[in-house]
Design a protein around this motif. Structure first.
Motif, PDB file in Angstrom:
ATOM      1  N   GLU A  81       0.826  -1.205   0.000  1.00 58.93           N
ATOM      2  CA  GLU A  81       0.000   0.000   0.000  1.00 58.93           C
ATOM      3  C   GLU A  81       0.860   1.255   0.000  1.00 58.93           C
ATOM      4  OE1 GLU A  81      -2.556  -0.389   3.371  1.00 58.93           O
ATOM      5  OE2 GLU A  81      -3.681  -2.039   2.481  1.00 58.93           O
ATOM      6  N   ALA A  84       2.365   1.695  -3.423  1.00 62.08           N
ATOM      7  CA  ALA A  84       1.353   2.178  -4.368  1.00 62.08           C
ATOM      8  C   ALA A  84       1.079   3.664  -4.152  1.00 62.08           C
ATOM      9  CB  ALA A  84       0.068   1.373  -4.224  1.00 62.08           C
ATOM     10  N   GLN A  85       1.013   4.086  -2.906  1.00 60.58           N
ATOM     11  CA  GLN A  85       0.805   5.507  -2.616  1.00 60.58           C
ATOM     12  C   GLN A  85       1.991   6.330  -3.090  1.00 60.58           C
ATOM     13  OE1 GLN A  85       0.098   5.544   1.591  1.00 60.58           O
ATOM     14  NE2 GLN A  85      -2.064   5.038   1.382  1.00 60.58           N
ATOM     15  N   ALA A  87       4.060   5.565  -5.509  1.00 63.39           N
ATOM     16  CA  ALA A  87       4.045   5.587  -6.972  1.00 63.39           C
ATOM     17  C   ALA A  87       3.002   6.579  -7.482  1.00 63.39           C
ATOM     18  CB  ALA A  87       3.766   4.190  -7.513  1.00 63.39           C
ATOM     19  N   ALA A  88       1.852   6.606  -6.830  1.00 63.00           N
ATOM     20  CA  ALA A  88       0.802   7.539  -7.245  1.00 63.00           C
ATOM     21  C   ALA A  88       1.254   8.977  -7.034  1.00 63.00           C
ATOM     22  CB  ALA A  88      -0.482   7.267  -6.470  1.00 63.00           C
ATOM     23  N   LEU A  89       1.927   9.250  -5.927  1.00 60.07           N
ATOM     24  CA  LEU A  89       2.431  10.600  -5.683  1.00 60.07           C
ATOM     25  C   LEU A  89       3.514  10.975  -6.689  1.00 60.07           C
ATOM     26  CD1 LEU A  89       2.607  10.705  -1.779  1.00 60.07           C
ATOM     27  CD2 LEU A  89       1.041  11.956  -3.269  1.00 60.07           C
ATOM     28  N   GLU A  91       3.869   9.773  -9.722  1.00 59.84           N
ATOM     29  CA  GLU A  91       3.214   9.972 -11.018  1.00 59.84           C
ATOM     30  C   GLU A  91       2.529  11.325 -11.063  1.00 59.84           C
ATOM     31  OE1 GLU A  91      -0.595   8.067 -13.200  1.00 59.84           O
ATOM     32  OE2 GLU A  91       0.949   6.637 -12.565  1.00 59.84           O
ATOM     33  N   GLN A  92       1.891  11.694  -9.963  1.00 57.54           N
ATOM     34  CA  GLN A  92       1.197  12.972  -9.889  1.00 57.54           C
ATOM     35  C   GLN A  92       2.196  14.125  -9.998  1.00 57.54           C
ATOM     36  OE1 GLN A  92      -0.705  13.742  -6.141  1.00 57.54           O
ATOM     37  NE2 GLN A  92      -2.267  15.017  -7.072  1.00 57.54           N
ATOM     38  N   SER A  93       3.320  14.007  -9.320  1.00 59.73           N
ATOM     39  CA  SER A  93       4.302  15.094  -9.374  1.00 59.73           C
ATOM     40  C   SER A  93       4.999  15.146 -10.727  1.00 59.73           C
ATOM     41  CB  SER A  93       5.330  14.950  -8.251  1.00 59.73           C
ATOM     42  OG  SER A  93       6.121  13.801  -8.455  1.00 59.73           O
ATOM     43  N   SER A  95       3.497  14.439 -13.587  1.00 62.74           N
ATOM     44  CA  SER A  95       2.546  14.911 -14.586  1.00 62.74           C
ATOM     45  C   SER A  95       2.362  16.417 -14.512  1.00 62.74           C
ATOM     46  CB  SER A  95       1.199  14.214 -14.419  1.00 62.74           C
ATOM     47  OG  SER A  95       0.605  14.572 -13.196  1.00 62.74           O
TER      48      SER A  95
END
Length: 114
Positions: A81, A84-85, A87-89, A91-93, A95
């Motif tokens: 978890e 995954a968090q 990686a999401a952060l 990816e967000q930064s 983009s």
């Protein structure tokens, strides 16, 4: 003493939730130890306090329930978890342009005079 089934289920879910928090706080303390953060530092003390608080809350809820419910989280689940968090952060930064990139883009635009 007999408790309604829904009350028992809510308490079991609360134990599972606080156990996740406790396990995450234990892992945080261990990560600080591995990183060489010394005992007594404000970051380490805050992490130790969180761990102790989560442990006491979990113990109190288990005492109230009268047993340890099935389905408690495992370290591997918490790690997945957290990854995954992260990686999401990331990816967000990635983009969004950073502040410095946005400032550079504005600075490279045409210069207008008044």
């Amino acid at each position: 003493m007999h408790r309604p089934k829904d009350a028992v289920e809510r308490l079991e879910e609360a134990v599972r939730w606080i156990h996740r928090l406790y396990l995450a706080s234990v892992m945080h303390v261990e990560a600080l130890e591995d990183a060489g953060v010394l005992p007594g530092s404000s970051e380490r003390e805050a992490a130790e306090i969180d761990r102790e608080l989560h442990f006491r809350l979990m113990s109190a809820q288990i005492d109230q329930l009268g047993y340890v419910p099935k389905g408690l989280a495992k370290r591997a689940e918490i790690r997945r978890e957290m990854a995954a968090q992260g990686a999401a952060l990331a990816e967000q930064s990635n983009s969004r342009p950073s502040r410095s990139a946005r400032a550079l883009a504005r600075a490279e635009g045409p210069v207008r005079s008044a």
